[in-house]
Design a protein around this motif. Sequence first.
Motif, PDB file in Angstrom:
ATOM      1  N   ALA A   1      -4.003   7.085  -2.894  1.00 33.12           N
ATOM      2  CA  ALA A   1      -2.958   5.546  -2.673  1.00 33.12           C
ATOM      3  C   ALA A   1      -3.171   4.754  -3.296  1.00 33.12           C
ATOM      4  O   ALA A   1      -4.084   5.049  -4.342  1.00 33.12           O
ATOM      5  CB  ALA A   1      -3.889   4.919  -1.210  1.00 33.12           C
ATOM      6  N   SER A   2      -2.646   3.984  -3.214  1.00 36.34           N
ATOM      7  CA  SER A   2      -2.373   2.880  -4.999  1.00 36.34           C
ATOM      8  C   SER A   2      -1.867   1.164  -4.242  1.00 36.34           C
ATOM      9  O   SER A   2      -1.158   1.402  -3.094  1.00 36.34           O
ATOM     10  CB  SER A   2      -1.813   3.081  -5.432  1.00 36.34           C
ATOM     11  N   LEU A   3      -2.714   0.282  -3.986  1.00 35.80           N
ATOM     12  CA  LEU A   3      -2.327  -0.896  -3.998  1.00 35.80           C
ATOM     13  C   LEU A   3      -1.468  -1.475  -5.473  1.00 35.80           C
ATOM     14  O   LEU A   3      -1.384  -1.692  -6.822  1.00 35.80           O
ATOM     15  CB  LEU A   3      -3.249  -1.671  -4.005  1.00 35.80           C
TER      16      LEU A   3
ATOM     17  N   LEU B   1       1.075  -1.415  -0.270  1.00 33.77           N
ATOM     18  CA  LEU B   1      -0.242   0.183  -0.566  1.00 33.77           C
ATOM     19  C   LEU B   1       1.158   1.473   0.067  1.00 33.77           C
ATOM     20  O   LEU B   1       1.114   1.544   0.838  1.00 33.77           O
ATOM     21  CB  LEU B   1      -1.138  -0.046   1.242  1.00 33.77           C
ATOM     22  N   THR B   2       0.735   1.742  -0.911  1.00 33.64           N
ATOM     23  CA  THR B   2       1.797   3.061  -0.900  1.00 33.64           C
ATOM     24  C   THR B   2       0.512   4.690  -1.018  1.00 33.64           C
ATOM     25  O   THR B   2      -0.435   4.626  -1.066  1.00 33.64           O
ATOM     26  CB  THR B   2       1.951   3.618  -2.243  1.00 33.64           C
ATOM     27  N   LEU B   3       0.393   5.346  -0.471  1.00 38.48           N
ATOM     28  CA  LEU B   3       0.551   6.240   1.139  1.00 38.48           C
ATOM     29  C   LEU B   3       1.018   7.353   0.424  1.00 38.48           C
ATOM     30  O   LEU B   3       2.654   7.746   0.997  1.00 38.48           O
ATOM     31  CB  LEU B   3      -0.228   6.091   1.981  1.00 38.48           C
ATOM     32  N   ARG B   4      -0.033   8.730   0.011  1.00 40.43           N
ATOM     33  CA  ARG B   4       0.545  10.340   0.421  1.00 40.43           C
ATOM     34  C   ARG B   4       1.176  10.463   2.042  1.00 40.43           C
ATOM     35  O   ARG B   4       0.144  10.669   2.471  1.00 40.43           O
ATOM     36  CB  ARG B   4      -0.430  11.127  -0.243  1.00 40.43           C
ATOM     37  N   ALA B   5       2.030  11.084   1.565  1.00 42.89           N
ATOM     38  CA  ALA B   5       2.915  11.694   2.902  1.00 42.89           C
ATOM     39  C   ALA B   5       3.224  12.974   2.319  1.00 42.89           C
ATOM     40  O   ALA B   5       3.425  14.125   2.993  1.00 42.89           O
ATOM     41  CB  ALA B   5       4.086  11.409   3.014  1.00 42.89           C
ATOM     42  N   ASP B   6       2.485  14.189   1.181  1.00 45.26           N
ATOM     43  CA  ASP B   6       3.107  15.783   1.966  1.00 45.26           C
ATOM     44  C   ASP B   6       1.520  15.878   1.516  1.00 45.26           C
ATOM     45  O   ASP B   6       1.377  17.312   1.304  1.00 45.26           O
ATOM     46  CB  ASP B   6       3.249  15.842  -0.289  1.00 45.26           C
ATOM     47  N   ASP B   7       0.447  15.036   2.117  1.00 46.88           N
ATOM     48  CA  ASP B   7      -0.738  15.900   1.945  1.00 46.88           C
ATOM     49  C   ASP B   7      -1.230  16.783   3.555  1.00 46.88           C
ATOM     50  O   ASP B   7      -2.373  16.089   4.062  1.00 46.88           O
ATOM     51  CB  ASP B   7      -1.578  15.634   1.322  1.00 46.88           C
ATOM     52  N   GLY B   8      -0.337  16.316   4.582  1.00 46.70           N
ATOM     53  CA  GLY B   8      -0.141  16.798   5.455  1.00 46.70           C
ATOM     54  C   GLY B   8       0.817  16.771   6.685  1.00 46.70           C
ATOM     55  O   GLY B   8       2.019  16.310   6.466  1.00 46.70           O
ATOM     56  N   ASP B   9       0.692  16.651   7.483  1.00 51.85           N
ATOM     57  CA  ASP B   9       1.970  16.265   9.206  1.00 51.85           C
ATOM     58  C   ASP B   9       1.878  15.558   8.518  1.00 51.85           C
ATOM     59  O   ASP B   9       1.388  14.249   8.878  1.00 51.85           O
ATOM     60  CB  ASP B   9       1.355  16.860  10.621  1.00 51.85           C
ATOM     61  N   ASN B  10       3.695  14.951   9.521  1.00 46.03           N
ATOM     62  CA  ASN B  10       4.321  13.846   9.635  1.00 46.03           C
ATOM     63  C   ASN B  10       4.708  13.854  10.630  1.00 46.03           C
ATOM     64  O   ASN B  10       5.994  13.708  10.874  1.00 46.03           O
ATOM     65  CB  ASN B  10       5.243  12.899   8.002  1.00 46.03           C
ATOM     66  N   PRO B  11       4.068  13.554  12.038  1.00 44.50           N
ATOM     67  CA  PRO B  11       5.412  14.040  13.444  1.00 44.50           C
ATOM     68  C   PRO B  11       6.413  12.644  13.377  1.00 44.50           C
ATOM     69  O   PRO B  11       5.756  11.490  12.820  1.00 44.50           O
ATOM     70  CB  PRO B  11       3.978  13.772  13.865  1.00 44.50           C
ATOM     71  N   PRO B  12       7.112  12.753  14.297  1.00 47.28           N
ATOM     72  CA  PRO B  12       8.756  12.309  14.569  1.00 47.28           C
ATOM     73  C   PRO B  12       7.570  10.970  15.490  1.00 47.28           C
ATOM     74  O   PRO B  12       8.277   9.938  14.922  1.00 47.28           O
ATOM     75  CB  PRO B  12       8.536  12.288  15.145  1.00 47.28           C
TER      76      PRO B  12
ATOM     77  N   GLU C   1       3.508  -6.136  -8.711  1.00 44.45           N
ATOM     78  CA  GLU C   1       2.644  -5.519  -9.676  1.00 44.45           C
ATOM     79  C   GLU C   1       1.644  -5.203  -9.589  1.00 44.45           C
ATOM     80  O   GLU C   1       0.313  -5.138  -8.142  1.00 44.45           O
ATOM     81  CB  GLU C   1       1.802  -6.539 -10.561  1.00 44.45           C
ATOM     82  N   PRO C   2       0.431  -3.185 -10.636  1.00 45.12           N
ATOM     83  CA  PRO C   2      -0.951  -2.774  -9.838  1.00 45.12           C
ATOM     84  C   PRO C   2      -1.519  -3.932  -9.778  1.00 45.12           C
ATOM     85  O   PRO C   2      -2.011  -4.571 -10.584  1.00 45.12           O
ATOM     86  CB  PRO C   2      -0.388  -1.755 -10.860  1.00 45.12           C
ATOM     87  N   LEU C   3      -2.754  -3.298  -8.373  1.00 42.68           N
ATOM     88  CA  LEU C   3      -3.854  -4.352  -8.037  1.00 42.68           C
ATOM     89  C   LEU C   3      -4.527  -3.208  -8.424  1.00 42.68           C
ATOM     90  O   LEU C   3      -4.261  -2.283  -7.746  1.00 42.68           O
ATOM     91  CB  LEU C   3      -3.829  -4.335  -6.702  1.00 42.68           C
ATOM     92  N   ASP C   4      -5.684  -4.205  -8.594  1.00 38.23           N
ATOM     93  CA  ASP C   4      -7.713  -3.109  -8.939  1.00 38.23           C
ATOM     94  C   ASP C   4      -8.001  -2.893  -7.445  1.00 38.23           C
ATOM     95  O   ASP C   4      -7.926  -3.484  -6.625  1.00 38.23           O
ATOM     96  CB  ASP C   4      -8.354  -3.416  -9.848  1.00 38.23           C
TER      97      ASP C   4
END
Length: 500
Positions: A473-475, A346-357, A481-484
């Motif tokens: 996100a993407s799976l 699972l790939t997720l965006r990390a640039d759309d909000g805070d990323n606390p330590p 290999e990409p998943l639907d």
Amino acid sequence: MDPEFVLFPGRHHVLTRFQADYLSRFGGATIVWAVTSANHENTKRNPVPYHRREAAIERFSALEGLRSLVVPVFDTAPTDRFAEVTLKNITVATGLELTPENCLVACSTPQVAALYEALGFGIAGVEAGVTPAPERPWDVLLRLAAGDESWRELAHPSTVDVFERYRLVDAVRSVVNDPVVGDEGGLTATRDYRTYASAFADAAGRKWDLVRGHVRPGRIVDIGCGAGAVLELADAEPALRESDLIGVEIARHLFEECVHKKAQGAFRNANVYFYRRNVLGGAIFPPRSIDTTLTFALTHEIWSYGDRWESLRAFARAIYEHTAPGGVWINSDVCGPDGRDVPVRLTLRADDGDNPPAVRTDLASLPSAEVSAYVAGLSTRARLDQFAVDYRFPFGYEPVGADTVELPLGAAMDYLTRKDYPDNWLSETQEQFCGLEFADWKSLLTDVGFELDPASAPSRNDWIVSNRLAPTASLATVRGEPLDWPVTHVLLVARRPFNT
């Protein structure tokens, strides 16, 4: 000088023999029973409805020769003006002005007694004024709930009589001992019922369009009916004008809204009824008495807040038992993907909000608005870490890059379908959406005796995919290999055979 009035505030679910002896010392005084939480019933804190409490008090007064007035006091948010609010309620209901000059307050709860004392009232301590202290009414009720028959010796005969005549003993035991329902009569104390009811109302038309073709006229029950929005649409169907429409709801806030709607004339059908019941507490309707049962977004809650397979199977069996031969159970809910235990990336965006330590472990202690603001400010990737901490159904995941993790497909979909609800974060993280896949449902329903209609099928909500999942996100398989996107929901049309 003996007081003219004795104010006796309390919930008064149980009256005791001690109270009878204690109140008899006030001679000819009028006892003013201020029954608090009068608008609450069927909850752990308030298992007995007001009208039954009032009946017991009136019988108590007749048996003991007391002159009494019974005044309902609706629940309020905690306030140090509780005593003043109660006194004003009494004035509005009876015309009486209770003052320190004409009234003594009988109260065994020190915090409440102090509020009246601050207004100048004298205090009679009831149980708190006696050594050794006798058992208080709530202690007696807990004996009843525990199956200890000695409660009958401690309770006043008026309470015993009302409890037996109206079959309240088993009802009280069921509510007080219920492992699922909270003190205030809901599944969770963290849910914002205002937004919850609004969301259900907005989706009611879509839900009704989905099931209307499968509804069998007759006795139609919507279990977990929310604020009654689907039943309002059923009420407008000409083909159902001779049917009984029955709503069952456990959450006090939603049940009260249903009753309010009916009182305001929202339903044209005279045969619309609402019941406040816990569907996990046993049978609600007689065997073979219901033609159509509707459940929307309910079964995942039974799975989540109950004992998973055991609770869901018991619920399905209860639905089967109350369904008439040829009748139908229509269930629309979230659904786990096929192969929910298969590992995926699972790939997720990390640039759309805070990323606390580090993740926070204290959200449950914060005000709901603060929780919502904090979660809403996190990036999609950081929100996964917070979800893993707050989620009641643990899962493992391994980072395989800055913004990619490896985890089971079901856990990935559970997070993705919950990540956009910061307003109800602490409620949503108590529920599992992907506990069952379609094959599990087919096995469960046929096992309890239902036949599955061909209309039964899993589906994918493409609006959710387009607006909630794909943008952030993407799976992929573990090989990259990409998943639907998999299914997200299920419609189940289960019929009881005519020959059973």
